[in-house]
Design an enzyme around this catalytic site. Sequence first.
Site, mmCIF file in Angstrom:
data_model
loop_
_atom_site.group_PDB
_atom_site.id
_atom_site.type_symbol
_atom_site.label_atom_id
_atom_site.label_comp_id
_atom_site.label_asym_id
_atom_site.label_seq_id
_atom_site.Cartn_x
_atom_site.Cartn_y
_atom_site.Cartn_z
ATOM 1 C CE LYS A 2 -2.400 1.471 3.816
ATOM 2 N NZ LYS A 2 -1.842 2.822 4.042
ATOM 3 C CD GLU B 238 -5.967 7.686 7.901
ATOM 4 O OE1 GLU B 238 -5.199 7.001 7.208
ATOM 5 O OE2 GLU B 238 -5.716 8.039 9.075
HETATM 6 O O1 KIV Z 1 -0.649 2.651 8.690
HETATM 7 C C1 KIV Z 1 -1.837 2.375 8.895
HETATM 8 O O2 KIV Z 1 -2.215 1.811 9.934
HETATM 9 C C2 KIV Z 1 -2.809 2.740 7.871
HETATM 10 C C3 KIV Z 1 -4.246 2.534 8.188
HETATM 11 C C4 KIV Z 1 -4.680 3.525 9.180
HETATM 12 C C5 KIV Z 1 -5.097 2.537 6.988
HETATM 13 O O3 KIV Z 1 -2.445 3.177 6.831
#
Ligand code: KIV
Length: 279
Positions: free
Chosen positions: A119, A188
């Site tokens: 991600k 988010e």
């Molecule tokens: O780093 C993280 O925990 C995140 C989530 C809050 C989506 O990116």
Amino acid sequence: MTRDPSADSRINAEAIRRRKGGVPIVCLTAYTYPVARLLDPHVDLLLVGDSVAMVLHGHATTLGASLDMMIAHGQAVMRGSARACVVVDMPAGSYEASPAQAAAAAKRIAEETGCQAVKLEGGVDMAAQIAAIIAAGIPVMGHIGLQPQSVEKDGGYRIKGRTEENIAALFRDAEAVEKAGAFSVVIEGTMEAVAAKLTRHISIPTIGIGASADCDGQILVIDDMVGLTVDRVPKFVKEYADLRSVVASAAERYAAEVRSRAFPGSDHVFTTASGKDET
Ligand code: KIV
């Protein structure tokens, strides 16, 4: 217990993509082997979030995460899970400079952890990076709206989607992430109605955090969800347990028993020469 990764029949990124508009996708962060083992039977996706820098390592922001840190936690979560789709966050500084940098970092994460996907944060500005990672054979989850890696640049944790201009930018970001080939996108800290509209607008699943129940899935930081967070708990968090009290009370009772010599008791010491009491 160490699990054999070749025996995995995990949910993969494509299976998550196909869940658009269906039964909501259950996601949580995980950073360690024991927590991954506890969560794996209950969730569809485990995110090794760069929030680990704050939650486990005590940094003030997620900018404290490094590639080595994400890989070490990714490996632990992979060892502790057998079913969930495991996604590892790309830390700040590992992908923004160029698509080539992003692909190289994502390859290291995928090869050294065996995770299903990575991600990264960003929309229009990171579309080329997303496309390059996917071209290297690694699925990507996007992350738009409030982006914690940009919190210093943004002057704090600011909710998105409050102005027409910002709403238009969010739509451009969502479209760019989708077009670049991401299999899903985290939204988010975004106004509820805007997150719901974005979910209807794009063809890939949206995973909400501080967003909308209409998103295709939800994610929370595990320590927030179980009530272990010792600093400020964000408004969007629901605490499903109060582990702060459980841990504090256990520590208090342990300290009292050590000081009074009630611990260790006869059950917790070895007294037979034959070794029969070793388990
Ligand atoms: O780093 C993280 O925990 C995140 C989530 C809050 C989506 O990116």
